[in-house]
Design an enzyme around this catalytic site. Structure first.
Site, PDB file in Angstrom:
ATOM      1  N   HIS A 158      68.051  57.151   8.136  1.00 44.20           N
ATOM      2  CA  HIS A 158      68.423  57.315   9.544  1.00 44.20           C
ATOM      3  C   HIS A 158      69.203  58.605   9.796  1.00 44.20           C
ATOM      4  O   HIS A 158      69.831  58.750  10.834  1.00 44.20           O
ATOM      5  CB  HIS A 158      69.239  56.104  10.025  1.00 44.20           C
ATOM      6  CG  HIS A 158      68.430  54.850  10.139  1.00 44.20           C
ATOM      7  ND1 HIS A 158      68.981  53.622  10.408  1.00 44.20           N
ATOM      8  CD2 HIS A 158      67.092  54.630  10.029  1.00 44.20           C
ATOM      9  CE1 HIS A 158      68.019  52.698  10.439  1.00 44.20           C
ATOM     10  NE2 HIS A 158      66.869  53.288  10.203  1.00 44.20           N
ATOM     11  N   CYS A 198      73.937  73.678  21.403  1.00 45.03           N
ATOM     12  CA  CYS A 198      72.935  74.283  20.533  1.00 45.03           C
ATOM     13  C   CYS A 198      73.166  75.795  20.487  1.00 45.03           C
ATOM     14  O   CYS A 198      73.220  76.433  21.540  1.00 45.03           O
ATOM     15  CB  CYS A 198      71.542  73.970  21.086  1.00 45.03           C
ATOM     16  SG  CYS A 198      70.243  74.921  20.287  1.00 45.03           S
TER      17      CYS A 198
HETATM   18 ZN   LIG Z   1      68.463  74.186  21.710  1.00 45.17          ZN
END
Ligand SMILES: [Zn+2]
Length: 315
Positions: A158, A198
Site C-alpha cells: 500500500h 508538487c
Molecule cells: Zn504535479
C-alpha cells in the site's frame, strides 16, 4: 451423604468452568508456540507478512471499525466519515487542509513511534536463515526499515506514508517528505500554514499511499519492490527451500495480507504461523496463535532451540 442442592452444584460447576477454559487456552497457546518455533528453526527462509495489528504493540491506534478511528479523530465522527470515506484522494481536492491534517497527523505519529521488540526478533530470525527474509506488508508506517530490515527486502503493497507524490499527478515522480511538521489541529482536523506541493507543477502534493477509490496512486516503488520479492520467491522455488511464513495482525476486512500468506503456504514448501488476537483461524496445516504480535513473538522466541538461537547470534 448430604445432597448438594442443585443450584449450588450448578454454581460450583460454572465456577470451575472458566478456570478449565483458561488452563486449556494457555496449554493450546504453548503447543502452538512450540509448533511455530519448530517451523522457524527448520526453515531456510522467512517471510514476514504484516497488517495493522503489528503496530498496535508500538502504541499505534487500531482503526478497526469506526470507534477506533473516531476516538482518534472526533471530527470524523461529527462528519459521519468512516476510514474508507476519509482515506480517499478526493479530499486533497475538496478539502486539502482536512486531508493533510488526517495524513500529516498519522505521518507524525508513525515518525514519533518506535518499532517494538517483535521487529527485532523477526529480523534476528530472518538473518539466521540461509535464504534470508522478505517482508510483505500493508502497513505504510515504514517501521520495518526503521527497525533495521534491509530496504530491498521489504515490499509495501500500500506504499509508504513518508513519501509524497503529485495529486494530479503531472509526473510519475515520488519524493521523500521533507520531514516538515505541518501545523495540525487534530481536534478541528485542520492543517494550517503552507501545505506540501508538487515541485513540478505546484499542485497540492499527497502521500504516496494507496487510498480507497484511488486511480492516481503512483505505484512504481511498490512495483519494483514486488519484482524483487517475486524474484526471491522464484529462487526459493528453484532451491526447494522450506519457508516459514509468520503473519502478524492481518484482519479479514481487507484480506490482502491473509491471502498472500495462504498463497505462499500453498505454492511453496511453507508453514504458515498466523498470529492474530481476534481472528486466528487458518486453513489446515497452519499454526494459529490468538495473541497480540509482540506477545506471540516473545513466546515463540522463548521456546526456540538453543542451536537456532546460536545461529541467530552468529548471523
Ligand atoms: Zn504535479
Amino acid at each position: 451423604m448430604a445432597r448438594v442442592p442443585a443450584a449450588l452444584y450448578a454454581e460450583r460447576t460454572l465456577a470451575s468452568y472458566p478456570f478449565r477454559m483458561v488452563q486449556r487456552k494457555s496449554r493450546d497457546l504453548q503447543t502452538a508456540a512450540e509448533s511455530a518455533a519448530r517451523a522457524i528453526e527448520s526453515a531456510a527462509a522467512l517471510v514476514v507478512t504484516a497488517g495493522a495489528g503489528m503496530g498496535v504493540d508500538s502504541g499505534l491506534p487500531d482503526y478497526r471499525g469506526n470507534q477506533g478511528l473516531w476516538r482518534a479523530y472526533p471530527r470524523l465522527q461529527h462528519l459521519g466519515l468512516s476510514f474508507e470515506a476519509m482515506a480517499t484522494p478526493a479530499w486533497f481536492e475538496r478539502n486539502p487542509r482536512m486531508a493533510w491534517a488526517f495524513y500529516g497527523h498519522r505521518r507524525q505519529l508513525y515518525r514519533e513511534t518506535e518499532p517494538h521488540r517483535g521487529h527485532a526478533l523477526l529480523l534476528e530470525w530472518g538473518r539466521a536463515m540461509p535464504h534470508g527474509y522478505f517482508v510483505f506488508t500493508s502497513n505504510v508506517d515504514g517501521h520495518f526499515e526503521r527497525a533495521g530490515f534491509s530496504a530491498d527486502r521489504v515490499a509495501e503493497c500500500h506504499g509508504n506514508i513518508h513519501r509524497n507524490q503529485c495529486s494530479v499527478p503531472c509526473h510519475d515522480a515520488v519524493w521523500p517528505d521533507a520531514g516538515e511538521d505541518l501545523d495540525i489541529d487534530p481536534g478541528k482536523l485542520e492543517a494550517r500554514g503552507p501545505l506540501p506541493t508538487c515541485p513540478h507543477c505546484g499542485a497540492i502534493a499527497r502521500p504516496n499511499v494507496l487510498m480507497f477509490n484511488d486511480w492516481n496512486w503512483i505505484g512504481d516503488v511498490t512495483a519494483a519492490q514486488m519484482a524483487r520479492y517475486e524474484a526471491w520467491l522464484e529462487e526459493l522455488r528453484i532451491a526447494q527451500a522450506r519457508v516459514a511464513i509468520v503473519e502478524l495482525g492481518a484482519g479479514t476486512r481487507l484480506p490482502t495480507i491473509r491471502y498472500e500468506s495462504q498463497r505462499l503456504a500453498t505454492e511453496l514448501d511453507g508453514t504458515l504461523v498466523r498470529i492474530n488476537l481476534r481472528e486466528p483461524e487458518a486453513p489446515g496445516g497452519a499454526v494459529e496463535l490468538a495473541l497480540p504480535a509482540l506477545g506471540a513473538l516473545e513466546r515463540i522466541d522463548a521456546v526456540l532451540a538453543p542451536g537456532f538461537k546460536r545461529r541467530c547470534r552468529d548471523a
